[in-house]
Design a protein around this motif. Structure first.
Motif, mmCIF file in Angstrom:
data_model
loop_
_atom_site.group_PDB
_atom_site.id
_atom_site.type_symbol
_atom_site.label_atom_id
_atom_site.label_comp_id
_atom_site.label_asym_id
_atom_site.label_seq_id
_atom_site.Cartn_x
_atom_site.Cartn_y
_atom_site.Cartn_z
ATOM 1 N N CYS A 126 0.705 -1.051 0.063
ATOM 2 C CA CYS A 126 0.170 -0.141 0.019
ATOM 3 C C CYS A 126 0.865 1.723 -0.201
ATOM 4 N N ALA A 127 0.465 1.656 -1.376
ATOM 5 C CA ALA A 127 1.622 3.424 -1.167
ATOM 6 C C ALA A 127 1.789 4.194 0.290
ATOM 7 N N ILE A 128 0.173 4.551 0.064
ATOM 8 C CA ILE A 128 -0.230 5.524 1.445
ATOM 9 C C ILE A 128 0.478 4.858 3.086
ATOM 10 N N CYS A 129 0.026 3.395 2.693
ATOM 11 C CA CYS A 129 0.519 3.238 3.755
ATOM 12 C C CYS A 129 2.781 3.346 4.094
ATOM 13 N N LYS A 130 2.754 2.575 3.100
ATOM 14 C CA LYS A 130 4.403 3.379 2.568
ATOM 15 C C LYS A 130 5.217 5.117 3.292
ATOM 16 N N ARG A 131 4.592 5.190 2.284
ATOM 17 C CA ARG A 131 4.258 6.979 2.918
ATOM 18 C C ARG A 131 3.982 7.639 4.477
ATOM 19 N N THR A 132 2.819 6.764 5.281
ATOM 20 C CA THR A 132 3.149 7.501 6.863
ATOM 21 C C THR A 132 3.230 6.512 7.767
ATOM 22 N N TYR A 173 9.825 -8.563 14.855
ATOM 23 C CA TYR A 173 7.724 -8.121 14.142
ATOM 24 C C TYR A 173 8.171 -6.132 13.601
ATOM 25 N N VAL A 174 8.728 -5.759 14.822
ATOM 26 C CA VAL A 174 8.308 -4.195 14.471
ATOM 27 C C VAL A 174 9.694 -3.934 13.019
ATOM 28 N N GLN A 175 10.406 -4.230 13.006
ATOM 29 C CA GLN A 175 12.642 -3.963 12.572
ATOM 30 C C GLN A 175 11.476 -4.595 11.261
ATOM 31 N N VAL A 176 11.029 -6.478 10.956
ATOM 32 C CA VAL A 176 10.818 -6.756 10.045
ATOM 33 C C VAL A 176 9.562 -5.735 9.522
ATOM 34 N N HIS A 177 9.029 -5.597 10.064
ATOM 35 C CA HIS A 177 7.650 -4.490 8.887
ATOM 36 C C HIS A 177 8.169 -2.744 9.094
ATOM 37 N N ASP A 178 9.517 -2.479 9.530
ATOM 38 C CA ASP A 178 10.139 -1.509 8.823
ATOM 39 C C ASP A 178 10.524 -1.398 8.093
ATOM 40 N N ALA A 179 10.851 -2.487 7.862
ATOM 41 C CA ALA A 179 12.935 -2.448 7.054
ATOM 42 C C ALA A 179 11.077 -2.595 5.404
ATOM 43 N N LEU A 180 10.620 -3.545 5.173
ATOM 44 C CA LEU A 180 9.202 -4.007 4.535
ATOM 45 C C LEU A 180 8.462 -2.970 3.475
ATOM 46 N N MET A 181 8.443 -2.375 5.037
ATOM 47 C CA MET A 181 7.482 -0.291 4.219
ATOM 48 C C MET A 181 8.723 0.350 4.001
ATOM 49 N N ALA A 182 9.639 0.084 3.948
ATOM 50 C CA ALA A 182 10.317 0.944 3.578
ATOM 51 C C ALA A 182 11.322 0.474 2.370
ATOM 52 N N ALA A 183 10.358 -0.059 1.873
ATOM 53 C CA ALA A 183 11.298 -1.434 0.619
ATOM 54 C C ALA A 183 10.315 -0.828 -0.479
ATOM 55 N N ARG A 184 11.337 -0.430 -1.829
ATOM 56 C CA ARG A 184 10.856 0.674 -2.660
ATOM 57 C C ARG A 184 10.934 0.001 -3.984
ATOM 58 N N GLY A 185 9.865 -0.549 -4.790
ATOM 59 C CA GLY A 185 9.989 -1.073 -5.770
ATOM 60 C C GLY A 185 8.773 -2.385 -6.226
ATOM 61 N N GLN A 186 8.936 -3.714 -6.714
ATOM 62 C CA GLN A 186 8.275 -4.997 -6.046
ATOM 63 C C GLN A 186 8.587 -5.921 -5.218
ATOM 64 N N LEU A 187 7.454 -5.986 -4.908
ATOM 65 C CA LEU A 187 8.590 -7.392 -3.530
ATOM 66 C C LEU A 187 7.929 -8.729 -4.222
ATOM 67 N N THR A 188 8.761 -9.536 -3.754
ATOM 68 C CA THR A 188 8.756 -10.985 -4.743
ATOM 69 C C THR A 188 8.843 -12.116 -3.637
ATOM 70 N N PRO A 189 8.823 -12.836 -3.194
ATOM 71 C CA PRO A 189 9.250 -14.065 -1.888
ATOM 72 C C PRO A 189 10.234 -13.655 -1.899
ATOM 73 N N GLU A 190 11.205 -13.832 -2.823
ATOM 74 C CA GLU A 190 12.669 -13.897 -2.008
ATOM 75 C C GLU A 190 13.474 -12.776 -1.812
ATOM 76 N N ARG A 191 12.338 -11.740 -2.409
ATOM 77 C CA ARG A 191 13.313 -10.373 -1.644
ATOM 78 C C ARG A 191 12.605 -9.933 0.024
ATOM 79 N N ILE A 192 11.068 -10.274 -0.291
ATOM 80 C CA ILE A 192 10.994 -10.287 1.533
ATOM 81 C C ILE A 192 11.263 -10.976 2.351
ATOM 82 N N THR A 193 11.496 -11.670 1.713
ATOM 83 C CA THR A 193 12.821 -13.136 2.850
ATOM 84 C C THR A 193 13.981 -12.382 3.167
#
Length: 216
Positions: free
Chosen positions: A70-76, A120-140
């Motif tokens: 969610c782009a708005i989620c990532k921004r806020t 959780y918080v560290q992974v959550h923050d990192a996933l939210m900060a990620a730009r571009g397409q998310l793939t299973p390999e990139r997510i892990t």
């Protein structure tokens, strides 16, 4: 070269302006009702498996329903971390609600698996900060870089798959029961807010919730 057709140009400009306005309005928070402590609200606030951070005995609880694509989620989303850093009376509860396809679902599962090792918080923050397409390999890979242990993460994804399914199912049911239209959506104290909140809007919502007290 023919001249531009003025009526056609005017219509095109009007349509473009309308689309821009629509996209802008989609990102604005929509003030919802002041909720009472119904069984639905109680289930949102008292779901023991949901990741949370902040005050142990808060005077304001902020619940956020979110999706990693969610782009708005990532921004806020960073506003929540800044709120926790400056306001010792707030607790944030994260509700992963993956509504944007398989990548969102897998990202939510990885984050909830990381919760089992306290990351959780560290992974959550990192996933939210990620730009571009998310793939299973990139997510892990993002989860590993955020400090999640790879061996344990893989094991927890398998061993706790049913519990994670149930957790996401509860989040989905809670979102539908609250009448949410999408992500992001917040419950700030007793107030339901749909749309992204930047630092200023989030602080104002917390002040308002602090005056009102928790849902009763």
């Amino acid at each position: 070269m023919g001249r531009l057709n003025r009526p056609g140009l005017s219509l095109a400009l009007a349509v473009a302006a309308g689309l821009i306005a629509y996209v802008w309005l989609q990102g604005l928070p929509s003030q919802g009702p002041k909720l009472t402590l119904t069984p639905v609200v109680a289930s949102v606030l008292n779901d023991a498996g949901t990741p949370a951070s902040g005050a142990v005995r808060p005077d304001v609880v902020v619940v956020i329903f979110t999706d990693y694509q969610c782009a708005i989620c990532k921004r806020t989303d960073p506003a929540l971390g800044r709120l926790l850093a400056r306001d010792p009376g707030v607790r944030v509860i994260w509700k992963d609600w993956p509504i944007r396809g398989p990548a969102s679902d897998f990202a939510a599962r990885v984050a909830l698996a990381a919760h089992r090792q306290g990351r959780y918080v560290q992974v959550h923050d990192a996933l939210m900060a990620a730009r571009g397409q998310l793939t299973p390999e990139r997510i892990t890979d993002i989860a590993y870089q955020a400090g999640a242990d790879p061996t344990r993460l893989a094991a927890d994804l398998q061993q706790h798959a049913r519990a994670i399914d149930e957790q996401l199912g509860r989040h989905r049911l809670q979102a539908f029961s609250l009448g949410l239209q999408g992500t992001p959506a917040y419950l700030v104290g007793p107030y339901l807010i749909q749309g992204g909140l930047d630092d200023r809007a989030l602080a104002a919502a917390v002040r308002k919730a602090r005056r009102a007290g928790p849902p009763k």
